[in-house]
Design an enzyme around this catalytic site. Sequence first.
Site, PDB file in Angstrom:
ATOM      1  N   LYS A 205      25.773  44.553  59.591  1.00  0.00           N
ATOM      2  CA  LYS A 205      25.744  45.071  58.217  1.00  0.00           C
ATOM      3  C   LYS A 205      24.327  45.222  57.680  1.00  0.00           C
ATOM      4  O   LYS A 205      24.047  46.169  56.960  1.00  0.00           O
ATOM      5  CB  LYS A 205      26.633  44.305  57.237  1.00  0.00           C
ATOM      6  CG  LYS A 205      26.611  42.835  57.297  1.00  0.00           C
ATOM      7  CD  LYS A 205      27.588  42.270  56.276  1.00  0.00           C
ATOM      8  CE  LYS A 205      27.598  40.761  56.334  1.00  0.00           C
ATOM      9  NZ  LYS A 205      26.303  40.094  56.489  1.00  0.00           N
TER      10      LYS A 205
ATOM     11  N   ARG B  57      31.342  37.082  49.182  1.00  0.00           N
ATOM     12  CA  ARG B  57      31.764  36.471  50.428  1.00  0.00           C
ATOM     13  C   ARG B  57      33.053  35.690  50.266  1.00  0.00           C
ATOM     14  O   ARG B  57      33.462  34.970  51.182  1.00  0.00           O
ATOM     15  CB  ARG B  57      30.682  35.497  50.881  1.00  0.00           C
ATOM     16  CG  ARG B  57      29.850  35.945  52.045  1.00  0.00           C
ATOM     17  CD  ARG B  57      28.785  34.900  52.247  1.00  0.00           C
ATOM     18  NE  ARG B  57      28.255  34.898  53.578  1.00  0.00           N
ATOM     19  CZ  ARG B  57      27.187  35.599  53.956  1.00  0.00           C
ATOM     20  NH1 ARG B  57      26.579  36.396  53.121  1.00  0.00           N
ATOM     21  NH2 ARG B  57      26.747  35.492  55.187  1.00  0.00           N
TER      22      ARG B  57
ATOM     23  N   ARG C 106      18.967  37.579  68.093  1.00  0.00           N
ATOM     24  CA  ARG C 106      18.551  38.227  66.855  1.00  0.00           C
ATOM     25  C   ARG C 106      17.209  37.658  66.365  1.00  0.00           C
ATOM     26  O   ARG C 106      16.959  36.464  66.433  1.00  0.00           O
ATOM     27  CB  ARG C 106      19.623  38.006  65.790  1.00  0.00           C
ATOM     28  CG  ARG C 106      19.236  38.577  64.445  1.00  0.00           C
ATOM     29  CD  ARG C 106      20.439  38.830  63.632  1.00  0.00           C
ATOM     30  NE  ARG C 106      20.969  37.632  63.002  1.00  0.00           N
ATOM     31  CZ  ARG C 106      21.889  37.672  62.052  1.00  0.00           C
ATOM     32  NH1 ARG C 106      22.382  38.828  61.653  1.00  0.00           N
ATOM     33  NH2 ARG C 106      22.331  36.568  61.514  1.00  0.00           N
TER      34      ARG C 106
ATOM     35  N   ARG D 264      16.151  32.836  62.981  1.00  0.00           N
ATOM     36  CA  ARG D 264      16.563  32.012  61.845  1.00  0.00           C
ATOM     37  C   ARG D 264      17.119  30.666  62.270  1.00  0.00           C
ATOM     38  O   ARG D 264      17.823  30.571  63.257  1.00  0.00           O
ATOM     39  CB  ARG D 264      17.623  32.768  61.033  1.00  0.00           C
ATOM     40  CG  ARG D 264      17.021  33.833  60.154  1.00  0.00           C
ATOM     41  CD  ARG D 264      18.041  34.831  59.705  1.00  0.00           C
ATOM     42  NE  ARG D 264      19.359  34.260  59.461  1.00  0.00           N
ATOM     43  CZ  ARG D 264      20.382  34.956  59.019  1.00  0.00           C
ATOM     44  NH1 ARG D 264      20.250  36.239  58.772  1.00  0.00           N
ATOM     45  NH2 ARG D 264      21.536  34.382  58.834  1.00  0.00           N
TER      46      ARG D 264
ATOM     47  N   ARG E 271      29.700  29.545  60.748  1.00  0.00           N
ATOM     48  CA  ARG E 271      29.614  30.732  59.892  1.00  0.00           C
ATOM     49  C   ARG E 271      30.760  31.707  60.178  1.00  0.00           C
ATOM     50  O   ARG E 271      31.282  32.343  59.271  1.00  0.00           O
ATOM     51  CB  ARG E 271      28.259  31.409  60.072  1.00  0.00           C
ATOM     52  CG  ARG E 271      27.154  30.677  59.308  1.00  0.00           C
ATOM     53  CD  ARG E 271      25.774  30.983  59.840  1.00  0.00           C
ATOM     54  NE  ARG E 271      25.443  32.389  59.751  1.00  0.00           N
ATOM     55  CZ  ARG E 271      24.580  33.011  60.573  1.00  0.00           C
ATOM     56  NH1 ARG E 271      23.995  32.357  61.528  1.00  0.00           N
ATOM     57  NH2 ARG E 271      24.329  34.280  60.392  1.00  0.00           N
TER      58      ARG E 271
END
Length: 221
Positions: free
Chosen positions: A16, A91, A130, A163, A174
Amino acid sequence: MKKANIIMLGAPGSGKGTRAVALCEVLNIVQVATGDLFRFNLKNKTELGLLAKTYMDKGELVPDGITADMVKQRLSEPDAKNGFVLDGFPRSIGQAEMLDKILEDIGESISAVFYLDVPDDEIIRRISGRMICKDCQTPYHKEFNPPKVDGVCDKCGGQLFIRDDDKPETVKKRLDVFKSSTKPLVDFYSKRGLIVKLPSELSASGAVADMRELSKKLGFI
Ligand code: ADP
Ligand code: ZN
């Protein structure tokens, strides 16, 4: 031309962020990414940032009220008047209801909700690897979307980093939070006729071209 106030909905690592950045470029609107706003606050050691970190490091959601206040403030800034892409908010159903209230207060409404449906195993593959730019937050991936120079942002020359919350245990948590709290939003917005399903893979021409085509189809350009 229709105004574009868009929500990006999808699991962590669904892509996203990449679409949101592309959409902003195509439509000249602003990206409002709650994760980035929290990380920005953390970097500057604000009270909000330090508070958010305690939740983020566990893969949990930051409490709704705190998050919604931050979003309201950002959406009230003048540059959000041309349109915005909400990335990472709402969310949960609670946050979606808060968003309705915020938009009513500032005289705005939602144009569309873009939903990325990506299978779990694919998500895990994407999150491991990532990296994001510490200066402009542009996401990269060592396999699927590598920067031209190792560890350096193509756009601004900033340093890339992984991260803290992209560790495997946190990723699993998550994903659980996504399924239990965020996924019900697909139904919530379907009932309003706002959901637009996006393919989970980008076309060969890339995110910007894909978002331009979709924006034309929906009458945003
Ligand atoms: P991702 O979508 O890949 O999980 P984000 O950068 O959007 O990454 O979010 C990172 C973390 O920031 C979340 O796991 C959560 O702790 C916090 N966060 C972001 N957006 C929200 C939100 N809308 N409500 C509560 N917490 C949030
Ligand atoms: Zn950068």
